[in-house]
Write a protein that holds these residues in place. Sequence first.
Motif, PDB file in Angstrom:
ATOM      1  N   ARG A 110       0.745  -1.080   0.301  1.00 25.35           N
ATOM      2  CA  ARG A 110       0.044   0.341   0.100  1.00 25.35           C
ATOM      3  C   ARG A 110       0.967   1.392   0.181  1.00 25.35           C
ATOM      4  N   ALA A 111       2.253   0.831   0.580  1.00 26.57           N
ATOM      5  CA  ALA A 111       3.245   2.588   0.775  1.00 26.57           C
ATOM      6  C   ALA A 111       3.804   2.683  -0.229  1.00 26.57           C
ATOM      7  N   PHE A 112       4.017   1.449  -1.523  1.00 23.53           N
ATOM      8  CA  PHE A 112       4.170   1.734  -2.517  1.00 23.53           C
ATOM      9  C   PHE A 112       3.029   2.095  -3.416  1.00 23.53           C
ATOM     10  N   ASN A 113       1.864   1.929  -3.495  1.00 23.45           N
ATOM     11  CA  ASN A 113       1.083   1.778  -4.125  1.00 23.45           C
ATOM     12  C   ASN A 113       0.629   3.571  -4.001  1.00 23.45           C
ATOM     13  N   ASP A 114       0.928   3.798  -2.494  1.00 21.60           N
ATOM     14  CA  ASP A 114       0.541   5.891  -2.328  1.00 21.60           C
ATOM     15  C   ASP A 114       1.702   6.986  -2.301  1.00 21.60           C
ATOM     16  N   GLY A 115       2.508   5.819  -2.718  1.00 22.66           N
ATOM     17  CA  GLY A 115       4.033   7.347  -3.954  1.00 22.66           C
ATOM     18  C   GLY A 115       4.245   7.038  -2.014  1.00 22.66           C
ATOM     19  N   LEU A 116       4.606   6.635  -1.174  1.00 27.04           N
ATOM     20  CA  LEU A 116       5.265   6.799  -0.080  1.00 27.04           C
ATOM     21  C   LEU A 116       6.941   6.223   0.073  1.00 27.04           C
ATOM     22  N   ILE A 117       6.700   5.107  -0.707  1.00 32.03           N
ATOM     23  CA  ILE A 117       8.264   4.975  -1.391  1.00 32.03           C
ATOM     24  C   ILE A 117       8.847   4.565  -2.542  1.00 32.03           C
ATOM     25  N   ASN A 118       9.796   4.151  -3.065  1.00 26.57           N
ATOM     26  CA  ASN A 118       9.786   4.266  -4.355  1.00 26.57           C
ATOM     27  C   ASN A 118       9.975   2.791  -4.629  1.00 26.57           C
ATOM     28  N   PHE A 119      10.781   2.002  -4.253  1.00 23.48           N
ATOM     29  CA  PHE A 119      10.644   0.579  -3.957  1.00 23.48           C
ATOM     30  C   PHE A 119      11.279  -0.345  -2.657  1.00 23.48           C
ATOM     31  N   PHE A 120      10.592  -1.473  -2.883  1.00 27.10           N
ATOM     32  CA  PHE A 120      10.128  -2.395  -2.035  1.00 27.10           C
ATOM     33  C   PHE A 120      11.069  -3.837  -1.876  1.00 27.10           C
ATOM     34  N   LEU A 121      11.377  -3.964  -1.295  1.00 25.22           N
ATOM     35  CA  LEU A 121      12.362  -5.355  -1.536  1.00 25.22           C
ATOM     36  C   LEU A 121      12.439  -6.692   0.020  1.00 25.22           C
ATOM     37  N   PRO A 122      12.535  -7.762   0.053  1.00 21.79           N
ATOM     38  CA  PRO A 122      12.383  -9.108   0.979  1.00 21.79           C
ATOM     39  C   PRO A 122      13.814  -9.151   1.455  1.00 21.79           C
ATOM     40  N   LYS A 123      14.144  -8.906   2.921  1.00 15.21           N
ATOM     41  CA  LYS A 123      15.131  -9.526   3.748  1.00 15.21           C
ATOM     42  C   LYS A 123      15.343 -10.711   3.391  1.00 15.21           C
ATOM     43  N   ASN A 124      14.431 -11.554   3.498  1.00 17.63           N
ATOM     44  CA  ASN A 124      15.144 -12.977   3.679  1.00 17.63           C
ATOM     45  C   ASN A 124      14.885 -13.827   2.502  1.00 17.63           C
ATOM     46  N   VAL A 125      15.656 -13.673   1.285  1.00 16.87           N
ATOM     47  CA  VAL A 125      15.848 -14.171  -0.276  1.00 16.87           C
ATOM     48  C   VAL A 125      17.421 -14.586  -0.294  1.00 16.87           C
ATOM     49  N   ASP A 126      17.511 -15.538  -0.968  1.00 13.72           N
ATOM     50  CA  ASP A 126      18.484 -16.291  -0.902  1.00 13.72           C
ATOM     51  C   ASP A 126      20.035 -15.430  -2.308  1.00 13.72           C
ATOM     52  N   ASN A 127      18.699 -14.441  -3.145  1.00 18.16           N
ATOM     53  CA  ASN A 127      19.203 -13.478  -4.466  1.00 18.16           C
ATOM     54  C   ASN A 127      19.520 -12.348  -2.970  1.00 18.16           C
ATOM     55  N   MET A 128      19.289 -11.546  -1.848  1.00 15.02           N
ATOM     56  CA  MET A 128      19.108 -10.413  -1.622  1.00 15.02           C
ATOM     57  C   MET A 128      20.524  -9.719  -1.872  1.00 15.02           C
ATOM     58  N   GLN A 129      21.168  -9.767  -2.141  1.00  9.31           N
ATOM     59  CA  GLN A 129      22.897  -9.263  -2.356  1.00  9.31           C
ATOM     60  C   GLN A 129      22.887  -8.601  -3.401  1.00  9.31           C
ATOM     61  N   THR A 130      21.835  -9.196  -4.371  1.00  4.72           N
ATOM     62  CA  THR A 130      22.181  -9.170  -5.817  1.00  4.72           C
ATOM     63  C   THR A 130      21.177  -7.819  -6.283  1.00  4.72           C
ATOM     64  N   ASN A 131      19.698  -8.140  -5.141  1.00  8.85           N
ATOM     65  CA  ASN A 131      18.867  -7.276  -5.581  1.00  8.85           C
ATOM     66  C   ASN A 131      18.512  -6.216  -4.349  1.00  8.85           C
ATOM     67  N   VAL A 132      19.522  -6.266  -3.809  1.00  4.24           N
ATOM     68  CA  VAL A 132      20.186  -4.870  -3.508  1.00  4.24           C
ATOM     69  C   VAL A 132      20.394  -3.387  -4.267  1.00  4.24           C
ATOM     70  N   LEU A 133      21.309  -4.410  -5.191  1.00  2.00           N
ATOM     71  CA  LEU A 133      22.605  -3.329  -5.445  1.00  2.00           C
ATOM     72  C   LEU A 133      21.366  -3.336  -7.143  1.00  2.00           C
ATOM     73  N   ASP A 134      20.938  -3.671  -7.826  1.00  2.00           N
ATOM     74  CA  ASP A 134      20.076  -3.600  -8.296  1.00  2.00           C
ATOM     75  C   ASP A 134      19.074  -3.076  -7.969  1.00  2.00           C
ATOM     76  N   CYS A 135      18.502  -2.479  -7.198  1.00  2.00           N
ATOM     77  CA  CYS A 135      17.255  -1.985  -6.667  1.00  2.00           C
ATOM     78  C   CYS A 135      18.380  -0.224  -6.085  1.00  2.00           C
ATOM     79  N   ILE A 136      18.993   0.085  -5.665  1.00  2.00           N
ATOM     80  CA  ILE A 136      20.172   0.769  -5.193  1.00  2.00           C
ATOM     81  C   ILE A 136      20.572   1.672  -6.877  1.00  2.00           C
ATOM     82  N   ARG A 137      20.857   0.647  -7.857  1.00  2.00           N
ATOM     83  CA  ARG A 137      21.303   1.907  -8.912  1.00  2.00           C
ATOM     84  C   ARG A 137      19.807   2.257  -9.975  1.00  2.00           C
ATOM     85  N   LYS A 138      18.671   0.848  -9.639  1.00  2.00           N
ATOM     86  CA  LYS A 138      17.333   2.245 -10.339  1.00  2.00           C
ATOM     87  C   LYS A 138      16.795   2.705  -8.936  1.00  2.00           C
TER      88      LYS A 138
END
Length: 322
Positions: free
Chosen positions: A133-161
């Motif tokens: 809901r926060a994403f849809n309302d524009g309060l945040i631009n991205f959200f990421l789950p912490k406890n996933v195997d490819n978290m580090q790759t996701n974090v770096l990709d999200c930072i770039r975006k």
Amino acid sequence: MTTVFDCFFPTTVILVEDNTSFLETLSQLLCVNGVLFKRFSNPKEALSYINSTSDKYRLDINKLLAEPHNASINIYDLHKEAYSFDRFQYISAVITDYRMPEMDGLQLCSEIKDENISRVLLTGVAGDMITSRAFNDGLINFFLPKNVDNMQTNVLDCIRKAINQYFGKYTASVGGYLPQNGQKYLRDPVFANLFHNLCLSRGVSEYYLLNSDGSYLLLKDNGSASVLSVVTESKMEKLANIAKIDKSVPSYIYDGIASRGYMLVSHDNNGQLPPTSHWGDYLYPARKISGYETYYFSVQEGNEIRLPVDRIKSFAAFKEKF
């Protein structure tokens, strides 16, 4: 990438995480991948720093306005960001945990004053309805789950975006002051491909738009500069007509421009051409690219650059100093 921003340079990413072990993991990840960052375990301290810093250091369209609320801007002034270390302290993105004591991540994001800062929420609950809901309302631009195997790759990709989004918002705000067709190259994938390949081959880490044709100042981490000079077909035709009529222009200059084998390269703060009697000093071999429209380009280095590059404050010097 299929777009080109008006400017791009290393900026600061803020990490907010009360779990010190996870914060250290994120810090090491960003450090290894060359991302400039500051970290906080206390969200209130982080918010205070974000707002006070962004009040002082930020990309501001008003720097380009001749007068407040003026309808036109001076694109040439954009590259003057490179004359100060301040640009590296601009906060482009905040990555914050959701569940924290005193203040949760959503509250922190809601109280960030600078709307251009990209906000990324880390959550231990993938698909959490509050987060969605926060994403849809524009309060945040991205959200990421912490406890996933490819978290580090996701974090770096999200930072770039997130960083790209920061510069994209600024580019959109600048574009609002230009003629409707003033920045076609920004949306031209052919130009973007040329531009980004050139930056990659030259090790360019930051760049600044110099004029509305699409010329850019390009910088490496050590401050080494080059200039990508761009002239549109319509301007080449205009220059050829001037050279044909003006008797002070030698025939070889007219022939070079008329054949599109050469182009005039001049960057100043008022967009004026040099006197026709000196055009020979500004003539460089041109290469042609065709996208949404036809462009001609060349690259200048060293003494060929008619900008005060000695005033540039490099990223390498910033890292040593700070």
